[in-house]
Design an enzyme around this catalytic site. Sequence first.
Site, PDB file in Angstrom:
ATOM      1  N   TYR A   1       0.509   2.722 -17.936  1.00  0.00           N
ATOM      2  CA  TYR A   1      -0.344   1.793 -17.173  1.00  0.00           C
ATOM      3  C   TYR A   1      -0.028   0.341 -17.543  1.00  0.00           C
ATOM      4  O   TYR A   1       0.262  -0.479 -16.666  1.00  0.00           O
ATOM      5  CB  TYR A   1      -1.832   2.091 -17.427  1.00  0.00           C
TER       6      TYR A   1
ATOM      7  N   THR B   1      -4.368  -7.491 -16.704  1.00  0.00           N
ATOM      8  CA  THR B   1      -5.125  -6.940 -17.826  1.00  0.00           C
ATOM      9  C   THR B   1      -4.636  -7.485 -19.160  1.00  0.00           C
ATOM     10  O   THR B   1      -3.469  -7.885 -19.283  1.00  0.00           O
ATOM     11  CB  THR B   1      -4.969  -5.398 -17.819  1.00  0.00           C
ATOM     12  N   ASP B   2      -5.517  -7.427 -20.163  1.00  0.00           N
ATOM     13  CA  ASP B   2      -5.102  -7.828 -21.522  1.00  0.00           C
ATOM     14  C   ASP B   2      -4.199  -6.776 -22.163  1.00  0.00           C
ATOM     15  O   ASP B   2      -3.559  -7.040 -23.188  1.00  0.00           O
ATOM     16  CB  ASP B   2      -6.325  -8.101 -22.408  1.00  0.00           C
ATOM     17  N   GLU B   3      -4.144  -5.566 -21.569  1.00  0.00           N
ATOM     18  CA  GLU B   3      -3.356  -4.492 -22.196  1.00  0.00           C
ATOM     19  C   GLU B   3      -1.867  -4.796 -22.212  1.00  0.00           C
ATOM     20  O   GLU B   3      -1.114  -4.164 -22.955  1.00  0.00           O
ATOM     21  CB  GLU B   3      -3.594  -3.156 -21.480  1.00  0.00           C
TER      22      GLU B   3
ATOM     23  N   LYS C   1       1.598  -2.750 -15.293  1.00  0.00           N
ATOM     24  CA  LYS C   1       0.930  -4.035 -15.044  1.00  0.00           C
ATOM     25  C   LYS C   1       1.800  -5.186 -15.573  1.00  0.00           C
ATOM     26  O   LYS C   1       1.901  -6.246 -14.944  1.00  0.00           O
ATOM     27  CB  LYS C   1      -0.454  -4.071 -15.692  1.00  0.00           C
TER      28      LYS C   1
HETATM   29  P1  NAD Z   1     -10.176   0.921  -9.669  1.00  0.00           P
HETATM   30  O1  NAD Z   1      -9.276   2.027 -10.066  1.00  0.00           O
HETATM   31  O2  NAD Z   1     -11.655   1.115  -9.740  1.00  0.00           O
HETATM   32  O3  NAD Z   1      -9.865   0.471  -8.153  1.00  0.00           O
HETATM   33  C1  NAD Z   1      -8.555   0.350  -7.672  1.00  0.00           C
HETATM   34  C2  NAD Z   1      -8.627   0.247  -6.152  1.00  0.00           C
HETATM   35  O4  NAD Z   1      -7.289   0.056  -5.658  1.00  0.00           O
HETATM   36  C3  NAD Z   1      -9.184   1.479  -5.466  1.00  0.00           C
HETATM   37  O5  NAD Z   1     -10.115   1.112  -4.479  1.00  0.00           O
HETATM   38  C4  NAD Z   1      -7.967   2.141  -4.833  1.00  0.00           C
HETATM   39  O6  NAD Z   1      -8.258   2.883  -3.667  1.00  0.00           O
HETATM   40  C5  NAD Z   1      -7.100   0.927  -4.543  1.00  0.00           C
HETATM   41  N1  NAD Z   1      -5.664   1.237  -4.465  1.00  0.00           N
HETATM   42  C6  NAD Z   1      -4.941   2.009  -5.316  1.00  0.00           C
HETATM   43  N2  NAD Z   1      -3.650   2.069  -4.900  1.00  0.00           N
HETATM   44  C7  NAD Z   1      -3.571   1.315  -3.773  1.00  0.00           C
HETATM   45  C8  NAD Z   1      -2.515   0.970  -2.899  1.00  0.00           C
HETATM   46  N3  NAD Z   1      -1.263   1.434  -3.094  1.00  0.00           N
HETATM   47  N4  NAD Z   1      -2.765   0.167  -1.850  1.00  0.00           N
HETATM   48  C9  NAD Z   1      -4.035  -0.291  -1.632  1.00  0.00           C
HETATM   49  N5  NAD Z   1      -5.084   0.008  -2.422  1.00  0.00           N
HETATM   50  C10 NAD Z   1      -4.848   0.804  -3.481  1.00  0.00           C
HETATM   51  O7  NAD Z   1      -9.710  -0.323 -10.541  1.00  0.00           O
HETATM   52  P2  NAD Z   1     -10.576  -1.513 -11.173  1.00  0.00           P
HETATM   53  O8  NAD Z   1     -11.085  -1.087 -12.480  1.00  0.00           O
HETATM   54  O9  NAD Z   1     -11.478  -2.041 -10.141  1.00  0.00           O
HETATM   55  O10 NAD Z   1      -9.402  -2.570 -11.447  1.00  0.00           O
HETATM   56  C11 NAD Z   1      -8.990  -3.472 -10.427  1.00  0.00           C
HETATM   57  C12 NAD Z   1      -7.858  -4.313 -10.966  1.00  0.00           C
HETATM   58  O11 NAD Z   1      -8.278  -5.013 -12.130  1.00  0.00           O
HETATM   59  C13 NAD Z   1      -6.623  -3.510 -11.383  1.00  0.00           C
HETATM   60  O12 NAD Z   1      -5.477  -4.227 -10.990  1.00  0.00           O
HETATM   61  C14 NAD Z   1      -6.728  -3.433 -12.895  1.00  0.00           C
HETATM   62  O13 NAD Z   1      -5.440  -3.340 -13.478  1.00  0.00           O
HETATM   63  C15 NAD Z   1      -7.386  -4.744 -13.211  1.00  0.00           C
HETATM   64  N6  NAD Z   1      -8.203  -4.777 -14.429  1.00  0.00           N
HETATM   65  C16 NAD Z   1      -9.157  -3.820 -14.644  1.00  0.00           C
HETATM   66  C17 NAD Z   1      -9.956  -3.903 -15.788  1.00  0.00           C
HETATM   67  C18 NAD Z   1     -11.035  -2.882 -16.068  1.00  0.00           C
HETATM   68  O14 NAD Z   1     -11.619  -2.895 -17.161  1.00  0.00           O
HETATM   69  N7  NAD Z   1     -11.363  -1.994 -15.151  1.00  0.00           N
HETATM   70  C19 NAD Z   1      -9.768  -4.950 -16.691  1.00  0.00           C
HETATM   71  C20 NAD Z   1      -8.770  -5.902 -16.431  1.00  0.00           C
HETATM   72  C21 NAD Z   1      -8.003  -5.806 -15.290  1.00  0.00           C
HETATM   73  O1  DAU Z   2      -8.420  -3.904 -21.384  1.00  0.00           O
HETATM   74  C1  DAU Z   2      -8.482  -3.853 -19.987  1.00  0.00           C
HETATM   75  C2  DAU Z   2      -8.301  -2.434 -19.530  1.00  0.00           C
HETATM   76  O2  DAU Z   2      -9.503  -1.747 -19.876  1.00  0.00           O
HETATM   77  C3  DAU Z   2      -8.025  -2.299 -18.040  1.00  0.00           C
HETATM   78  O3  DAU Z   2      -6.792  -2.901 -17.762  1.00  0.00           O
HETATM   79  C4  DAU Z   2      -7.982  -0.826 -17.621  1.00  0.00           C
HETATM   80  O4  DAU Z   2      -7.845  -0.737 -16.214  1.00  0.00           O
HETATM   81  C5  DAU Z   2      -9.290  -0.188 -18.036  1.00  0.00           C
HETATM   82  O5  DAU Z   2      -9.238   1.187 -17.745  1.00  0.00           O
HETATM   83  C6  DAU Z   2      -9.546  -0.397 -19.528  1.00  0.00           C
HETATM   84  O6  DAU Z   2      -8.598   0.364 -20.337  1.00  0.00           O
HETATM   85  P1  DAU Z   2      -9.082   1.177 -21.632  1.00  0.00           P
HETATM   86  O7  DAU Z   2      -8.126   2.260 -21.875  1.00  0.00           O
HETATM   87  O8  DAU Z   2      -9.394   0.263 -22.757  1.00  0.00           O
HETATM   88  O9  DAU Z   2     -10.498   1.729 -21.044  1.00  0.00           O
HETATM   89  P2  DAU Z   2     -11.198   3.147 -21.147  1.00  0.00           P
HETATM   90  O10 DAU Z   2     -12.574   2.969 -20.598  1.00  0.00           O
HETATM   91  O11 DAU Z   2     -10.369   4.257 -20.610  1.00  0.00           O
HETATM   92  O12 DAU Z   2     -11.327   3.371 -22.711  1.00  0.00           O
HETATM   93  C7  DAU Z   2     -11.996   2.437 -23.541  1.00  0.00           C
HETATM   94  C8  DAU Z   2     -11.881   2.926 -24.983  1.00  0.00           C
HETATM   95  O13 DAU Z   2     -12.639   4.126 -25.116  1.00  0.00           O
HETATM   96  C9  DAU Z   2     -10.469   3.273 -25.380  1.00  0.00           C
HETATM   97  O14 DAU Z   2     -10.277   2.920 -26.735  1.00  0.00           O
HETATM   98  C10 DAU Z   2     -10.394   4.794 -25.217  1.00  0.00           C
HETATM   99  C11 DAU Z   2     -11.804   5.226 -25.532  1.00  0.00           C
HETATM  100  N1  DAU Z   2     -12.282   6.432 -24.819  1.00  0.00           N
HETATM  101  C12 DAU Z   2     -12.138   6.480 -23.458  1.00  0.00           C
HETATM  102  C13 DAU Z   2     -12.547   7.577 -22.745  1.00  0.00           C
HETATM  103  C14 DAU Z   2     -12.373   7.640 -21.256  1.00  0.00           C
HETATM  104  C15 DAU Z   2     -12.888   7.473 -25.517  1.00  0.00           C
HETATM  105  O15 DAU Z   2     -13.051   7.410 -26.753  1.00  0.00           O
HETATM  106  N2  DAU Z   2     -13.301   8.555 -24.806  1.00  0.00           N
HETATM  107  C16 DAU Z   2     -13.148   8.674 -23.460  1.00  0.00           C
HETATM  108  O16 DAU Z   2     -13.528   9.723 -22.898  1.00  0.00           O
END
Ligand code: NAD
Ligand code: DAU
Length: 355
Positions: free
Chosen positions: A158, A132-134, A162
Site C-alpha cells: 500500500y 499518506t504519512d506511510e 502511494k
Molecule cells: P476508502 O478505501 O474508504 O475509499 C476509497 C474510495 O476510492 C472508495 O469509494 C472506492 O470506491 C474508490 N476507488 C477505489 N478505486 C477506484 C478507482 N480505480 N477509480 C475510482 N474510484 C476508486 O479510503 P479512505 O480511507 O477514504 O482514503 C482516501 C484517500 O486518503 C486514499 O488515497 C488514502 O490513501 C488517503 N489517506 C487515508 C488515510 C486514512 O487514515 N484512511 C490517511 C491518509 C491518507
Molecule cells: O497513516 C495513514 C494510514 O492510516 C492511511 O494511509 C491508510 O489508508 C489507513 O488505513 C491507515 O493505515 P494503518 O495501517 O495505520 O491503519 P489500520 O487502521 O489498518 O491500523 C492501525 C493500527 O492498528 C496498525 O498499527 C495496525 C493495528 N491493527 C489494525 C487492525 C485492522 C490491529 O492491531 N488490529 C486490527 O484488526
Amino acid sequence: MILVTGAAGFIGANFVLDWFVERDEPVVNLDLLTYAGNLGNLASLRDDPRHVFVRGDIGDRTLVEGLLGRYRPRAIVNFAAESHVDRSIHGPAEFIATNVVGSFNLLDVAKAHWLALPDAEREAFRFLHVSTDEVYGSLGPGDPAFSETTPYAPNSPYSASKAASDHLVRAYHHTYGLPTLTSNCSNNYGPLQFPEKLIPLMIVNALAGKPLPVYGDGQNVRDWLYVGDHCSALRAVLDGGRPGETYNVGGNAEIRNLDVVHTLCRVLAECVPGRDFTQQIAFVKDRPGHDRRYAIDASKIRHELAWAPRETFATGLARTVRWYLDHRAWVDAVTSGEYQKWISLNYEAGASDPA
Ligand code: NAD
Ligand code: DAU
C-alpha cells in the site's frame, strides 16, 4: 466546479459533505464503488443538484477526458485509492492498478486538459493529491516526527503504491509545470469509516460481542486525526497551498494501539452501561512488516496556511462512537456479504491467526 475522485469512500464522502456546508461550488464525484465505496454515505445529497455522481475508474482515460471536457473543473482532488494495508498484503495488484496506474492516468489527462485552458483558468487550476504519512516508513521511539523533507521509505505494498503516485505527482509538476499539491496525512478516524480499519473494526466487534484483535504486542503507535480536521486541512491546501509543494497533516495525537483500544472500551462502556468490553481484547499474530510508529510534524501547514485540528482524540473519539451507535443500519449494511469474506481471510485463516 471541482472534480473529486473516490468521494463515496470514507474521507472523500466526509470531504464532500463538509464542502457543501462551507461552500456552494458543485462537485463531480468519480468513484468506482469498490467494496469501500458506498453511495449511502452521500444519501443526504441524493436530490442536491450540486453533486453529480459518476461511477467509473480513474484509470479509464476516455471517461476522465470526457468528464474534464464536459465539466471543466477548476480543480481535481484525488482521494480514489485502495487504502487498506492488510488488503495490500493479501492482494497487492489492485493497489498498483488504482494507486499507481490510475493516479498516473488522472495526472496525464489533467495535464492535457490544463495545457489547453485559457490563461486565467490555467493559472487557477489545481491538482490536489491526497496521500499518506506511510510513505515515510517507520519511526523509532526517539526519532523526530515526519516532516515534508523526510526521505521516502515505504514498507507495505500500500505505502509503496502511494509513494509511487506521490513521485508521479512531483514529476508532473517538475517536468510539465502542472500545478499540483500533495498532502501526506496521518491516520484518520470518524463517521463513515469502513470497519476494516482499527477504530471502526473495534467499535463494531465490541458491540457485537466479538474479539478485539490487537496485532502483535499492541505497542505500535499511530498519530490520530479526526476526519473533519483532515477535510479542513485539504480545503486550506486547495485554497492557499503553493503549487508543487507537499503538506504534512496530523493530529498531534500519538497513541499506542492498545491504549486506543482501552480508551475505546471505556468510551463505549459509558454509552452502553454494564458491559466490560476490555474482556474481549485478544492479541493476535502481527501484521507482516508492521510499521512501528508514525508521527507527523504539521508545522508547515500550521504556519503557512494557519491550519490546526479542532478535535482532540478524546472529543473526536466520543463523536465517532456516538455516530456508530446512532447508525446501526449503516453498519449492518456494510458488514454483510463480502465483508465477512475479508474478516475470515484476515483474522480466521493465515496472516492473523491467534498468537
Ligand atoms: P476508502 O478505501 O474508504 O475509499 C476509497 C474510495 O476510492 C472508495 O469509494 C472506492 O470506491 C474508490 N476507488 C477505489 N478505486 C477506484 C478507482 N480505480 N477509480 C475510482 N474510484 C476508486 O479510503 P479512505 O480511507 O477514504 O482514503 C482516501 C484517500 O486518503 C486514499 O488515497 C488514502 O490513501 C488517503 N489517506 C487515508 C488515510 C486514512 O487514515 N484512511 C490517511 C491518509 C491518507
Ligand atoms: O497513516 C495513514 C494510514 O492510516 C492511511 O494511509 C491508510 O489508508 C489507513 O488505513 C491507515 O493505515 P494503518 O495501517 O495505520 O491503519 P489500520 O487502521 O489498518 O491500523 C492501525 C493500527 O492498528 C496498525 O498499527 C495496525 C493495528 N491493527 C489494525 C487492525 C485492522 C490491529 O492491531 N488490529 C486490527 O484488526
